[in-house]
Design an enzyme around this catalytic site. Sequence first.
Site, PDB file in Angstrom:
ATOM      1  N   ASP A 290       0.867  -1.176   0.000  1.00 33.60           N
ATOM      2  CA  ASP A 290       0.000   0.000   0.000  1.00 33.60           C
ATOM      3  C   ASP A 290       0.910   1.234   0.000  1.00 33.60           C
ATOM      4  O   ASP A 290       2.127   1.131   0.179  1.00 33.60           O
ATOM      5  CB  ASP A 290      -0.957  -0.015   1.195  1.00 33.60           C
ATOM      6  CG  ASP A 290      -2.200   0.838   0.896  1.00 33.60           C
ATOM      7  OD1 ASP A 290      -2.124   1.720   0.013  1.00 33.60           O
ATOM      8  OD2 ASP A 290      -3.240   0.646   1.543  1.00 33.60           O
TER       9      ASP A 290
HETATM   10  C1  BGC Z   1      -4.971   3.291   0.093  1.00 33.09           C
HETATM   11  C2  BGC Z   1      -5.165   2.279  -1.014  1.00 33.09           C
HETATM   12  C3  BGC Z   1      -4.928   2.912  -2.356  1.00 33.09           C
HETATM   13  C4  BGC Z   1      -3.562   3.567  -2.364  1.00 33.09           C
HETATM   14  C5  BGC Z   1      -3.196   4.214  -3.683  1.00 33.09           C
HETATM   15  C6  BGC Z   1      -3.701   4.084  -0.049  1.00 33.09           C
HETATM   16  O1  BGC Z   1      -3.644   5.140   0.855  1.00 33.09           O
HETATM   17  O2  BGC Z   1      -4.981   2.604   1.326  1.00 33.09           O
HETATM   18  O3  BGC Z   1      -6.459   1.743  -0.944  1.00 33.09           O
HETATM   19  O4  BGC Z   1      -5.039   1.948  -3.364  1.00 33.09           O
HETATM   20  O5  BGC Z   1      -3.529   4.565  -1.352  1.00 33.09           O
HETATM   21  O6  BGC Z   1      -3.941   5.321  -3.941  1.00 33.09           O
END
Ligand code: BGC
Length: 733
Positions: A290
């Site tokens: 993530d």
């Molecule tokens: C979120 C994810 C997301 C990623 C990219 C993160 O902060 O938890 O769900 O896919 O950002 O945008």
Amino acid sequence: MKRLTQEQKARVKEILSQMTLEEKIGQMNQESVSIVGGFDVPFEELIEMMTDGRISNEEFEKILSNAERDFHEEDIRTGRVGSLMVSDPRKCNELQKIAMEESRLGIPLMFGLDVIHGFRTVYPIAIAEAGAFDTDLFERTASMAAKESRTQGVNWHFAPMLDIARDARWGRVSEGPGEDPYLVSAFAGAKIKGLQGDRSSTENYVAACLKHYVAYGACEAGRDYNTTMMPDSMLRNNYLKPFKTAVEAGAATVMASFNDLNGVPCTVNKYTLRDILKGEWEFPGLVVSDANAIRECVAHGIAADEMDAAVQSAEAGLDIDMGTTIYKNKLEEAVANGTLDEAVIDDAVERILSVKMWLGLFDHPYVPEEAMDRYDVLPKEHLDLAREAGARSIVLLKNEGDVLPLKKSQKISLVGALADIREEVVGAWALSWRPEDCVSIRQGFENAGADFEYYPCCGPEGPINEEEVEKAAAYGDVIVAVLGETTSMSGEASSKADITLPGEQTELIKKLVATGKPVVVLLMNGRPLALQKEVEMVPAMVECWHLGIQMGNAVADVVFGDKNPEGRLASTFPQVTGQCPIYYNHMSTGRPGGRSKFTSRYLDVTHEPQFPFGYGLSYTTYAYDNLKVEEAADKLIVSVDVTNSGAVDGTETVQLYMQDVAASLVRPVRELKGFAKAELKAGETKTVTMELAKADMGFYDNDKNYKTEDGLFRIFAGHSSKENLCSEVTVQF
Ligand code: BGC
């Protein structure tokens, strides 16, 4: 992702054999378009300014749109980046051209984006859509999003989000399909089919990314990014189940979650990534972190420094670093000094190249010019699908005295700021929509030709405008109040310790009710709310969630009776916040909640929910009779007669639950095991038959064993997790 052909595999191996270590690590590096300046303060401060209100969201967006950007062209040229977040097809092609023609090996880029509930055509947030209990719908909306985004260069969706969520304080309940492992798994399988299934052309499918792996939804106290602790049985029976289903359906990629699980952050969790996902389930695709999660391993206190975090992540099976450049900066040295085996990197890169091969990128790296404008004007069938999905996700919570449906000729006072902010219809995770496509509830009422006047009466949180309340009372024979939470009150980093209606909205309901006119509350929100007081106060209440760009039309369809509501709750609604986490499939306790003091209950509020999982009314009524359970060699065949006992046609969601009455581990009081839709004309009866495979009647113990145990089972079929017929059956496996 189906496994590659022998020829494709050989191609991947051949490319891998030509790569330098630096190029391999480049594939493991994902960048987003970086904002590098063009404004007066550091970017971090700019975000703080927006968060603490020194600048508005609009000002922030404006500053960003004028900012200087770095698209990492030089790193692409030198093979030091393998994927990017960007959604403009012209930019995608431009960057892809650098990768294909100027980098040494011409390896294509993947372009990823959060396409959670639609791309240009935004459809209902997942918690709402799941309530339609319709796998065909789940698949169709996903397929629409895949087609729209791929023609804009995006070939990788960071979706579906499959976090089981039992605590409505967690803001991200809005992004996922609710609290039930069976429903979430059905959603998972359908979304994979929709996103990845149509391979008739590379313009029709994308790589799905299952997230957040795993148990993120169980964050303690509903506080985002918080710790999770759970035994293996709970993990496998609930939180892993949808991921397993999606892997079996061929999902190409997985995102590791932010949280720690039993003390090990999922970013570096060898047990969940290498042992379960890549080992037990033989997942052939790639795992991405993530955003910034590798760096956060230092804050978690699991890694001493960035080098340590990089090595632990790679060894655990995390193939791509989203957003930190730690892999890019550290892994070469880790291999050189013998801390990390290059075989780990080879395995990661083989997976990454395999996904790119499966996506067809080596042969079709570019978005064809003629496809780029295909969805510039949204096709009617996309708008129709968004409207259908919206209407079918709406849940009728209360309808005393049949206040609803309203007649278009009835004099209506429409109230509430949310009714008229068209941007509020899209929900927390929508990125690529256009304001001009959004239909507010006010606009929907206008489109329906309703006789109404609009009086805001109150902002999303206040203050109340008494004069407008008086006008609303004077005009309408009925008052329709659109209340709830703004989009920014749910989603990531939006946990709340109080999930009642924000600001002065309850006070507003009181004032509207005091006018003596019947009040219908239409809720717009991204999480279950605690509505104990409000439910008592009004005769009719409808859960409309955030339904996407066609929201206003979909709401009008239901409010004026052109569509009979059929949506159900995919998540339990508490009466008060203090009941959270509350979910229907809780374990049996030794002292089930009851009237007596010494039972599992509260002194100040009942232990029962406001509205249970699976709940939802209709403009008609349904009666259940004649539940039969027949045993075949490998399954139970459950049939039940369902009658539309009211005066209008409707579609009933028939739900099948099971309870394992005595087992070697305590089991849930009820578990959803199937559902079916029954379209019923007024007065019509149908026998609905559902099958329960005996293999699905078991559970995991704490030693990773899946067990089916002989004994007594209760089988329930009915309208919700609370209202159903029951039959007992002794099963031998
Ligand atoms: C979120 C994810 C997301 C990623 C990219 C993160 O902060 O938890 O769900 O896919 O950002 O945008």
